[in-house]
Scaffold this active site. Structure first.
Site, mmCIF file in Angstrom:
data_model
loop_
_atom_site.group_PDB
_atom_site.id
_atom_site.type_symbol
_atom_site.label_atom_id
_atom_site.label_comp_id
_atom_site.label_asym_id
_atom_site.label_seq_id
_atom_site.Cartn_x
_atom_site.Cartn_y
_atom_site.Cartn_z
ATOM 1 N N LEU A 201 6.195 3.091 -7.052
ATOM 2 C CA LEU A 201 7.362 3.949 -7.267
ATOM 3 C C LEU A 201 7.777 3.923 -8.734
ATOM 4 O O LEU A 201 7.654 2.893 -9.396
ATOM 5 C CB LEU A 201 8.540 3.499 -6.401
ATOM 6 C CG LEU A 201 8.306 3.444 -4.885
ATOM 7 C CD1 LEU A 201 9.621 3.116 -4.181
ATOM 8 C CD2 LEU A 201 7.725 4.751 -4.366
ATOM 9 N N GLY B 133 4.409 -5.315 -2.527
ATOM 10 C CA GLY B 133 5.318 -6.023 -3.434
ATOM 11 C C GLY B 133 6.627 -5.277 -3.426
ATOM 12 O O GLY B 133 6.854 -4.459 -2.531
ATOM 13 N N GLY B 134 7.484 -5.530 -4.408
ATOM 14 C CA GLY B 134 8.803 -4.906 -4.463
ATOM 15 C C GLY B 134 8.776 -3.412 -4.184
ATOM 16 O O GLY B 134 9.228 -2.964 -3.134
ATOM 17 N N ASP B 135 8.210 -2.636 -5.118
ATOM 18 C CA ASP B 135 8.169 -1.181 -4.908
ATOM 19 C C ASP B 135 6.724 -0.701 -4.987
ATOM 20 O O ASP B 135 6.428 0.362 -5.511
ATOM 21 C CB ASP B 135 9.052 -0.465 -5.932
ATOM 22 C CG ASP B 135 8.663 -0.795 -7.370
ATOM 23 O OD1 ASP B 135 7.822 -1.704 -7.562
ATOM 24 O OD2 ASP B 135 9.182 -0.145 -8.291
ATOM 25 N N GLU B 136 5.837 -1.528 -4.460
ATOM 26 C CA GLU B 136 4.400 -1.245 -4.509
ATOM 27 C C GLU B 136 3.863 -1.146 -3.088
ATOM 28 O O GLU B 136 4.174 -1.999 -2.253
ATOM 29 C CB GLU B 136 3.702 -2.458 -5.125
ATOM 30 C CG GLU B 136 3.169 -2.265 -6.513
ATOM 31 C CD GLU B 136 2.479 -3.536 -6.941
ATOM 32 O OE1 GLU B 136 1.300 -3.704 -6.600
ATOM 33 O OE2 GLU B 136 3.165 -4.383 -7.564
#
Lengths: 341, 195
Positions: free
Chosen positions: A208, A248-251
């Site tokens: 993102l 992951g966070g925004d992956e």
């Protein structure tokens, strides 16, 4: 030594000073002029090295309540009652007091107690339970405070252990708690299965853009909401047989099972990126993000290796990112815009 | 059984004999979890299973383990809180003995659902006492003996303790006070050491 006045109707209740000290070790007796003529042993301990006898009561204490009483005459005329007072000199320990008049206007007897301030007071003075009469509940109160602290400590430990167990459980789980998508652990297992069985598959690495700005501008709750919306889009745009991973966070990583056709993958990437461009509402707020995609296809490899493919999809993702927003790129290829045409 | 009691047994075994021994005892007792939580309630069968397993794994009589638990509760550095809470009972050892009757109530003030056996102190003369433990789990008096011995030490008193008998639901300990000021003892400061 001061003789404690006799009581009219109860001669048996006459007290000598030792008895008074035992019953009320924090009491103080003041003569009609407002001078201390006796201080209890615990009170004396609080002002070690000072001879309290002869000292003016208002030179030792400041009256906090009632405020209207400012000197001894006031106090004596009112006949005492309930008081709140504190030492004038530091440490300015606070006391609750009860003042009662002595016979024939001879002065006042003021009994003191630490009240709720006992814990604080005990931190300052070197007192033991022998400094309190057994009828005084101060020591019991201190017991309760410590018992309470001990229980709180146990509860904290309990919560810490629960939290630890939760982290372990999350690590062992195959889904991401926030989005309900698969997690990295599950991704590794799926990739391992496909490479072992030599099944065709493609990897799409979705990252993102502007997600951090959403978090910063609208808070983490908005960020979480955006991630959940993105997860829903990714699930809608893929098939049942595909695997959608929050890596992951925004992956995110999408694994397309037995789908290696570039045209189809390009269409999917385009649709995904266009949908990610749509503003996401969070209550009154509008969150805008974008995305970039890197794609690796197992057919491009002689013997597909999951790690290598992930690295290549990652490289392709960065080619997309560097080329501008909403772009996708096949490993080894050029970035293409999802918004063109 | 209150988790605090099971947790104390576990802490005693871990702090005294090491984590590996505890794991062996827990496995032998058939526990299907890593450890007791102080704030949960457990089936009393588990407590007994752990005690039996400890006796077996350590090769020590159950009574000795129980008494060691009592000593541990007062004297081990990890249990300072319990020592302090007990010392609130009285300014000297005799005052503490007198406060034993209210020990279950004091325990309930701290933990409302902690049910300790009823204790009853009888003064035979100024230096001899009989302590009756009613409706306690089998051998609870041994834990108390450990506690009393360690606390006597803490107060600086010299005592002789003897487990008399268990009759029905009542266990009896006889206490002989040899000297109230045998040694300096440890000071009990009302202020709590933080940290």
């Amino acid at each position: 030594m001061t003789a404690f006045p006799k009581l009219d109707d109860a001669p048996a209740a006459e007290l000598d000073v030792e008895a008074l000290d035992a019953v009320m070790p924090l009491a103080v007796i003041i003569d009609a002029a407002g001078h201390i003529i006796h201080a209890g042993p615990t009170l004396r301990k609080l002002r070690e090295g000072v001879d309290l006898r002869g000292c003016g009561f208002f030179h030792l204490f400041a009256l906090r309540r009632p405020r209207s009483i400012t000197d001894f005459t006031d106090l004596a005329t009112r006949g005492g009652g309930a008081l709140q007072l504190q030492f004038l000199d530091p440490p300015a320990t606070a006391f609750k007091g009860l003042a009662v008049p002595l016979r024939d206007g001879a002065g006042l007897l003021i009994n003191l107690s630490f009240g709720i301030g006992a814990v604080e007071a005990l931190g300052v003075y070197d007192l033991t339970s022998a400094d309190f009469p057994p009828t005084d509940l101060t020591v019991e109160m201190l017991y309760l405070v410590e018992a309470n602290a001990a229980v709180q400590g146990e509860l904290r430990g309990h919560n810490r252990r629960l939290q630890g167990a939760r982290v372990v459980a999350e690590e062992q789980a195959h889904t991401d708690m926030l989005t309900g998508l698969r997690n990295r652990r599950e991704m590794d297992m799926v990739l391992e299965r496909y490479t072992r069985s030599r099944d065709r598959f493609s990897l799409m690495h979705v990252d993102l853009d502007f997600f951090k700005q959403v978090n910063d501008a609208h808070g983490h709750a908005a960020g979480d909401h955006v991630l959940q919306e993105v997860a829903a889009i990714l699930v809608e745009e893929t098939r049942e047989s595909d695997t959608v991973v929050r890596a992951g966070g925004d992956e995110f990583v999408l694994i397309f099972y037995r789908l290696t056709d570039r045209d189809r993958l390009a269409r999917i990437a385009t649709r995904l990126l266009r949908r990610l461009e749509q503003p996401i509402a969070f209550g009154e707020r509008i969150c805008r993000i974008s995305g970039s995609i890197g794609i690796a296809v197992s057919q491009d490899y002689e013997s597909p290796d999951a790690e290598q493919m992930l690295r290549d999809a990652d490289m392709a993702l960065y080619v997309s990112k560097n080329a501008g927003r909403a772009r996708y790129c096949f490993a080894g290829g050029e970035a293409l815009s999802a918004m063109a045409g | 059984m209150h988790g605090m009691i099971n947790r104390s047994v576990q802490c005693f075994l871990t702090d005294t004999y090491g984590r590996e021994k505890w794991d062996a005892i827990a496995a032998s007792a058939g526990l299907d979890f890593a450890g007791f939580e102080p704030m949960l309630e457990y089936d009393p069968i588990l407590t007994e299973a752990v005690l039996q397993a400890a006796a077996q794994v350590l090769g020590k009589p159950r009574q000795m383990i129980l008494e060691d638990i009592g000593t541990y509760l007062v004297s081990h550095e990890n249990m300072q809180m319990i020592r302090r809470l007990l010392r609130f009972g009285g300014a000297n050892f005799v005052a503490f003995l007198y406060s034993l009757d209210e020990l279950p109530d004091r325990a309930r003030l701290a933990l409302p659902d902690l049910d300790l056996p009823a204790l009853e102190l009888e003064e035979t003369d100024t230096a001899s006492f009989t302590l009756r433990v009613r409706n306690g789990p089998d051998g609870f008096a041994y834990v108390l003996m450990g506690v009393l011995r360690a606390l006597a030490d803490d107060y600086g008193a010299l005592v002789l303790l003897e487990f008399d008998e268990r009759r029905g639901d009542t266990e009896t300990i006889s206490i002989q006070l040899a000297e109230t000021a045998f040694s300096e003892g440890r000071r009990f400061d009302l202020r709590r050491r933080t940290g």
